[in-house]
Every structure is written in structure tokens, then in C-alpha cells.
Write a protein that holds these residues in place. Structure first.
Motif, mmCIF file in Angstrom:
data_model
loop_
_atom_site.group_PDB
_atom_site.id
_atom_site.type_symbol
_atom_site.label_atom_id
_atom_site.label_comp_id
_atom_site.label_asym_id
_atom_site.label_seq_id
_atom_site.Cartn_x
_atom_site.Cartn_y
_atom_site.Cartn_z
ATOM 1 N N SER A 25 31.635 35.502 42.970
ATOM 2 C CA SER A 25 31.599 35.505 44.331
ATOM 3 C C SER A 25 32.000 37.173 44.819
ATOM 4 C CB SER A 25 32.861 34.622 44.915
ATOM 5 O OG SER A 25 34.174 35.066 44.425
ATOM 6 N N ALA A 26 32.108 37.242 45.979
ATOM 7 C CA ALA A 26 32.434 38.605 46.868
ATOM 8 C C ALA A 26 34.160 38.410 46.207
ATOM 9 C CB ALA A 26 32.474 38.396 48.104
ATOM 10 N N GLU A 27 34.577 39.997 46.374
ATOM 11 C CA GLU A 27 36.100 40.081 45.908
ATOM 12 C C GLU A 27 37.019 39.973 46.999
ATOM 13 O OE1 GLU A 27 35.613 42.790 41.850
ATOM 14 O OE2 GLU A 27 35.043 43.661 43.755
ATOM 15 N N ALA A 28 38.196 39.751 46.913
ATOM 16 C CA ALA A 28 39.354 39.870 47.701
ATOM 17 C C ALA A 28 40.215 41.023 46.961
ATOM 18 C CB ALA A 28 40.014 38.534 47.837
ATOM 19 N N ASN A 29 40.787 41.875 47.849
ATOM 20 C CA ASN A 29 41.209 42.834 47.472
ATOM 21 C C ASN A 29 42.747 43.057 47.974
ATOM 22 O OD1 ASN A 29 42.060 46.197 48.650
ATOM 23 N ND2 ASN A 29 41.789 45.716 46.390
ATOM 24 N N PHE A 30 43.988 42.986 47.088
ATOM 25 C CA PHE A 30 45.350 43.121 47.659
ATOM 26 C C PHE A 30 45.889 44.153 46.744
ATOM 27 C CE2 PHE A 30 44.810 40.578 43.856
ATOM 28 C CZ PHE A 30 46.195 40.250 43.261
ATOM 29 N N THR A 31 47.334 44.655 47.173
ATOM 30 C CA THR A 31 47.961 45.299 46.424
ATOM 31 C C THR A 31 48.846 44.475 45.525
ATOM 32 O OG1 THR A 31 48.175 47.059 48.283
ATOM 33 C CG2 THR A 31 49.851 47.172 46.733
ATOM 34 N N GLY A 32 48.658 44.943 44.176
ATOM 35 C CA GLY A 32 49.731 44.162 43.568
ATOM 36 C C GLY A 32 51.066 44.455 43.380
ATOM 37 N N GLY A 33 51.858 43.867 42.250
ATOM 38 C CA GLY A 33 53.089 44.182 42.368
ATOM 39 C C GLY A 33 53.690 42.868 41.873
ATOM 40 N N SER A 90 49.041 49.276 42.387
ATOM 41 C CA SER A 90 47.777 48.721 41.627
ATOM 42 C C SER A 90 46.981 48.285 42.802
ATOM 43 C CB SER A 90 48.453 47.600 40.691
ATOM 44 O OG SER A 90 49.104 46.624 41.328
ATOM 45 N N SER A 91 45.678 48.649 42.801
ATOM 46 C CA SER A 91 44.812 48.086 43.852
ATOM 47 C C SER A 91 44.075 47.198 42.934
ATOM 48 C CB SER A 91 43.958 49.248 44.291
ATOM 49 O OG SER A 91 43.059 48.731 45.300
ATOM 50 N N VAL A 92 44.218 45.536 43.275
ATOM 51 C CA VAL A 92 43.411 44.747 42.598
ATOM 52 C C VAL A 92 42.476 44.062 43.333
ATOM 53 C CG1 VAL A 92 44.277 42.452 41.443
ATOM 54 C CG2 VAL A 92 46.025 44.288 41.401
ATOM 55 N N PHE A 93 41.316 43.719 42.299
ATOM 56 C CA PHE A 93 40.440 42.943 42.986
ATOM 57 C C PHE A 93 39.980 41.536 42.381
ATOM 58 C CE2 PHE A 93 39.649 47.179 44.105
ATOM 59 C CZ PHE A 93 39.118 47.330 45.251
ATOM 60 N N VAL A 94 39.800 40.431 43.038
ATOM 61 C CA VAL A 94 39.713 39.106 42.449
ATOM 62 C C VAL A 94 38.691 38.455 42.913
ATOM 63 C CG1 VAL A 94 41.304 38.063 44.085
ATOM 64 C CG2 VAL A 94 41.091 37.177 41.697
ATOM 65 N N SER A 95 37.805 37.848 42.118
ATOM 66 C CA SER A 95 36.683 37.024 42.297
ATOM 67 C C SER A 95 36.812 35.779 41.568
ATOM 68 C CB SER A 95 35.467 37.795 42.242
ATOM 69 O OG SER A 95 35.352 38.275 41.097
ATOM 70 N N ILE A 96 35.891 34.810 42.216
ATOM 71 C CA ILE A 96 35.637 33.540 41.189
ATOM 72 C C ILE A 96 34.421 33.479 40.749
ATOM 73 C CG2 ILE A 96 35.312 31.935 43.271
ATOM 74 C CD1 ILE A 96 37.201 30.020 41.872
ATOM 75 N N GLY A 97 33.947 32.789 39.612
ATOM 76 C CA GLY A 97 32.712 32.747 39.240
ATOM 77 C C GLY A 97 32.337 31.577 38.223
ATOM 78 N N GLU A 98 31.055 31.587 38.044
ATOM 79 C CA GLU A 98 30.486 30.378 37.063
ATOM 80 C C GLU A 98 29.388 30.881 36.286
ATOM 81 O OE1 GLU A 98 30.351 27.424 34.994
ATOM 82 O OE2 GLU A 98 31.798 27.137 36.429
ATOM 83 N N ILE A 99 29.172 30.254 35.279
ATOM 84 C CA ILE A 99 28.004 30.719 34.483
ATOM 85 C C ILE A 99 26.828 29.762 35.015
ATOM 86 C CG2 ILE A 99 27.109 30.732 32.066
ATOM 87 C CD1 ILE A 99 29.734 31.008 31.072
ATOM 88 N N VAL A 100 25.785 30.557 35.581
ATOM 89 C CA VAL A 100 24.499 29.932 36.093
ATOM 90 C C VAL A 100 23.271 30.428 35.353
ATOM 91 C CG1 VAL A 100 23.295 29.395 38.059
ATOM 92 C CG2 VAL A 100 25.608 29.895 38.298
ATOM 93 N N GLY A 101 22.561 29.420 34.634
ATOM 94 C CA GLY A 101 21.385 29.988 33.862
ATOM 95 C C GLY A 101 21.760 31.151 33.035
ATOM 96 N N GLY A 102 22.942 30.840 32.372
ATOM 97 C CA GLY A 102 23.361 31.706 31.080
ATOM 98 C C GLY A 102 23.787 33.149 31.517
#
Length: 199
Positions: free
Chosen positions: A112-120, A95-107
Motif C-alpha cells: 500500500s501507500a506508506e504512512a510516515n512518522f518520527t520513530g522513537g 528516525s524517519s520511519v515509513f510503514v506500509s501493508i501488503g500481500e503477495i498477489v500473483g507471486g
């Protein structure tokens, strides 16, 4: 002099570290797309049941991954520090996984930019505090997890999503209030001493 003592008390008590950070867990599935199964199994603390982000199929012994994406929501906003994804191994492919964090702004959901890692299997930790503060001053309540499809790739089995809460802990509030009370007491005593000196 007493004012100086009160000020030092305020600074010392307010700067004292809080006991421990408050860990918060994902409470809902905001959106999902692509190949994603049992997304709600990654809510709450890790317990062995898992969401599968992405999929895989085999043709003539060759594994092909299918892309998937899920966005988890948090009832209490995250600071971005100590974001953790707990993975369970055993899925076909890598698995090649991408994770990012976010918020609802103005609906609109902003990420954010993503961080990539090899899952497992294992606990994968991230610090998105800078990215979160650039999106929102009150914290972020969304975490996006996605996988890529393609030859040799596979799904990510996600057992839990957690992070550190953005709101100060009750112990932090108590320390700040104690510091302010000490400063107010010192000022009051100083005014009382001045009144006696003038009389």
C-alpha cells in the motif's frame, strides 16, 4: 408472525458485536535490505529485545543515518485495522520511519501507500483497512518498515509488530451459526403450522 420473529432473531444475533478483536503478531522476516540488524527480535509480542531498522554513524560529532528496510510476514492475515509498531528509544539521531501493508498477489509482493512518522519510544498505531482491502479481499500478510538515511537521521528500534486478524473470531462464527439456527427453527415451525392448518 413467527417468521418475522425468527428473522429479527437472526438479524439481532448476527449483528451483535464480537467480544474482542484477535491480535496477531509477526511470525517471520520476509525480506530485509540496507542496514538492518536482529530483524527477528521484533517477532511476537513486545519483550524488550529489538530489531534495528537502519543505522547511524558519527563524524566530528555529527550523526548520519543509514537506510534500512525489513518486511515482516504474518501466519494469519491482517485486516489492516489496529496495526501497531512498538518502538524503543535510545538510538542516535532522529528516525524517519515509513510503514506500509501488503500481500503477495500473483507471486509478487504488492504494498500500500506508506504512512510516515518520527520513530522513537512508544506504540505507533495505524489503520490500513482501506488500503489492505484494495490489495486483497482475504487480508494482508506483510508489513514493510523502512527508514531513510541522511544527516541527523538514525535507526528505528522496533520491539514488536502486531495487528488485528482478518478472519472472524470463533465467537463471531458462533453468533452467526446461532442466528441461522434460529431462522431455520422459525421456518420449520411455520411450515409445521401451515401443514396443520391445511389438514
Amino acid at each position: 408472525m413467527r417468521f418475522l420473529v425468527a428473522l429479527l432473531t437472526l438479524l439481532t444475533v448476527s449483528a451483535a458485536p464480537a467480544a474482542a478483536a484477535t491480535t496477531v503478531y509477526a511470525t517471520g522476516v520476509f525480506t530485509q535490505s540496507g542496514v538492518t540488524t536482529n530483524a527477528s527480535d521484533a517477532l511476537g509480542a513486545s519483550n524488550g529485545s529489538f530489531a534495528q531498522v537502519g543505522g547511524a554513524f558519527s563524524i566530528f560529532g555529527l550523526t548520519f543515518g543509514q537506510a534500512g528496510q525489513v518486511v515482516y510476514s504474518f501466519a494469519d492475515a491482517l485486516s489492516g485495522v489496529g496495526l501497531q509498531l512498538t518502538g524503543i528509544g535510545g538510538a542516535p539521531g532522529i528516525s524517519s520511519v515509513f510503514v506500509s501493508i501488503g500481500e503477495i498477489v500473483g507471486g509478487v509482493a504488492v504494498y500500500s501507500a506508506e504512512a510516515n512518522f518520527t520513530g522513537g519510544a512508544g506504540v505507533f498505531s495505524f489503520d490500513f483497512s482501506t488500503q489492505c482491502s484494495a490489495i486483497s479481499s482475504t487480508g494482508c500478510s506483510l508489513v514493510r518498515v523502512r527508514t531513510l538515511g541522511g544527516f541527523g537521521r538514525g535507526p528505528f528500534r522496533l520491539d514488536g509488530v502486531s495487528g488485528v486478524g482478518a478472519a472472524p473470531e470463533p465467537s463471531s462464527w458462533a453468533l452467526m451459526l446461532l442466528g441461522f439456527a434460529g431462522a431455520a427453527f422459525g421456518l420449520k415451525r411455520r411450515r409445521g403450522d401451515e401443514a396443520l392448518t391445511l389438514a
